[in-house]
Design an enzyme around this catalytic site. Structure first.
Site, PDB file in Angstrom:
ATOM      1  N   ASP A  34      15.028 102.869  62.362  1.00 50.61           N
ATOM      2  CA  ASP A  34      15.302 103.191  63.770  1.00 50.61           C
ATOM      3  C   ASP A  34      15.676 101.910  64.510  1.00 50.61           C
ATOM      4  O   ASP A  34      15.185 100.832  64.173  1.00 50.61           O
ATOM      5  CB  ASP A  34      14.065 103.841  64.416  1.00 50.61           C
ATOM      6  CG  ASP A  34      14.427 104.728  65.606  1.00 50.61           C
ATOM      7  OD1 ASP A  34      14.181 105.952  65.521  1.00 50.61           O
ATOM      8  OD2 ASP A  34      14.965 104.208  66.608  1.00 50.61           O
ATOM      9  N   TYR A 141      28.599 114.790  73.096  1.00 48.70           N
ATOM     10  CA  TYR A 141      27.593 115.112  72.075  1.00 48.70           C
ATOM     11  C   TYR A 141      28.076 116.284  71.202  1.00 48.70           C
ATOM     12  O   TYR A 141      28.037 116.223  69.972  1.00 48.70           O
ATOM     13  CB  TYR A 141      26.281 115.446  72.777  1.00 48.70           C
ATOM     14  CG  TYR A 141      25.160 115.921  71.883  1.00 48.70           C
ATOM     15  CD1 TYR A 141      24.561 115.086  70.953  1.00 48.70           C
ATOM     16  CD2 TYR A 141      24.678 117.232  72.000  1.00 48.70           C
ATOM     17  CE1 TYR A 141      23.509 115.536  70.159  1.00 48.70           C
ATOM     18  CE2 TYR A 141      23.624 117.682  71.215  1.00 48.70           C
ATOM     19  CZ  TYR A 141      23.043 116.832  70.291  1.00 48.70           C
ATOM     20  OH  TYR A 141      22.002 117.274  69.510  1.00 48.70           O
TER      21      TYR A 141
END
Ligand code: NAD
Ligand code: AKB
Length: 316
Positions: A34, A141
């Site tokens: 991450d 998105y």
């Protein structure tokens, strides 16, 4: 042996998925990657800092940890994406391209890439939305999700790279906060309800959207990952339906347990929500890998209030 990298592994879905996969494959065989640093590093080990927009980062991790499977969850969600479309393009489209290219060069066994109901758009039929239908999203998105579905299929057909994905609806969970989506209200509202605070809802009270409780989200992605390849006629674009409700339905269900105030003040997210389906036809998922959810609205609300209540130290 499975050595799994979960990109975006500190996020809302990633953190639950990692817990599940570590139980199944062993703590050391599931690596969190991450861009965020963990708040409690010792609790999430093995963790490695990963920026999916940097291809060499991904190659290094695959080599170092001997990765054969990736759950690629690193992304910028719909609402945050509209605030920074350039970042959403970089992370969601270039980041995915990097993952697929690394996967191809390292001959990975499997890459799981979630899509979303955001892949649909205003022209898509809204109720019982077919699996194979019009995909003309208007958010960056959504555009990145359609791109992901098509790129995944392309890498499968051209290179035999086994890419699979479900189109998640809004995911509701108590252990990690959501990351900037249009469906986030359905998680946030529980915090306000449990604290008996007034909640200002950013969607209109009658805006119906498909939703899913986290245990079903984990069940869906892992069932698809384990499905026999010869049974799959779809790959990267499975609709998965669990429940559909509007904010007022959720409020009414929560009010069976706790009394709290809600005011509706729709903002820019209303338009995004109105471009998405109200419910999904998930026949291919049911037929090709036996998809079936466990949670409906009442079961989800009861479990959310119990578990989030415990976490926040609030009595029902
Ligand atoms: P999230 O925002 O909670 O988590 C995403 C994670 O990605 C974060 O931890 C973030 O730090 C990380 N990240 C961001 N940029 C990165 C980068 N450049 N490199 C590496 N990591 C980076 O998102 P989520 O809700 O867990 O979503 C996971 C996946 O599921 C995404 O693909 C999302 O589109 C999809 N999905 C989620 C939902 C939902 O309701 N949560 C619904 C449909 C689809
Ligand atoms: C969002 O609202 O952006 C996500 C999704 C449905 O993809 N929860």
């Amino acid at each position: 042996m499975n050595r799994i990298l979960v990109t975006g592994g500190l996020g809302q879905i990633g953190s639950s998925l990692v817990t599940h996969l570590r139980k199944q494959y062993g703590q050391d065989n599931v690596i969190i990657g991450d861009i965020r640093e963990p708040e409690n590093p010792e609790e999430v080990e093995p963790y490695t800092r990963l920026d999916v927009t940097q291809r060499e980062n991904i190659d290094k991790i695959i080599g170092e940890y001997d990765i054969d499977t990736i759950y690629h969850l690193a992304a910028i969600l719909s609402a945050r994406g509209e605030q920074n479309p350039q970042l959403a393009f970089k992370v969601n489209i270039l980041g995915l391209y990097n993952i697929l290219e690394s996967g191809r060069e390292h001959s990975l066994e499997r890459i799981m890439v979630p899509s979303s109901i955001a892949a649909f758009g205003p022209e898509t039929p809204k109720d019982n939305t077919p699996n194979d239908t019009i995909l003309r999203p208007r958010t960056i998105y959504g555009i990145s999700k359609v791109t992901g579905e098509l790129l995944g299929l392309y890498y499968w057909e051209k290179y035999g790279l086994d890419v699979r994905g479900v189109r998640y609806p809004g995911i509701i969970s108590w252990n990690a906060p959501p990351g900037g989506g249009t469906t986030d209200y359905a998680v946030e509202i529980f915090y306000y309800a449990l604290r008996r605070d007034k909640y200002i809802c950013f969607l209109k009270e009658d805006t119906v959207l498909p939703m899913m409780y986290m245990p079903d989200a984990i069940k869906a992605i892992t069932m698809l990952a384990e499905a026999p390849a010869e049974k799959l006629r779809h790959r990267t674009d499975f609709n998965v339906q669990a429940m559909s409700f509007a904010p007022r339905d959720l409020v009414n269900e929560i009010r069976k347990y706790v009394d709290f105030q809600v005011e509706y003040r729709p903002d820019y997210r209303q338009k995004i929500a109105e471009s998405w389906p109200r419910s999904l036809d998930d026949t291919p998922a049911r037929e090709e890998w036996n998809w079936k959810p466990d949670y409906d609205l009442p079961a989800m609300v009861k479990d959310m209030l119990e578990n989030l209540g415990k976490k926040l130290g609030v009595e029902l």
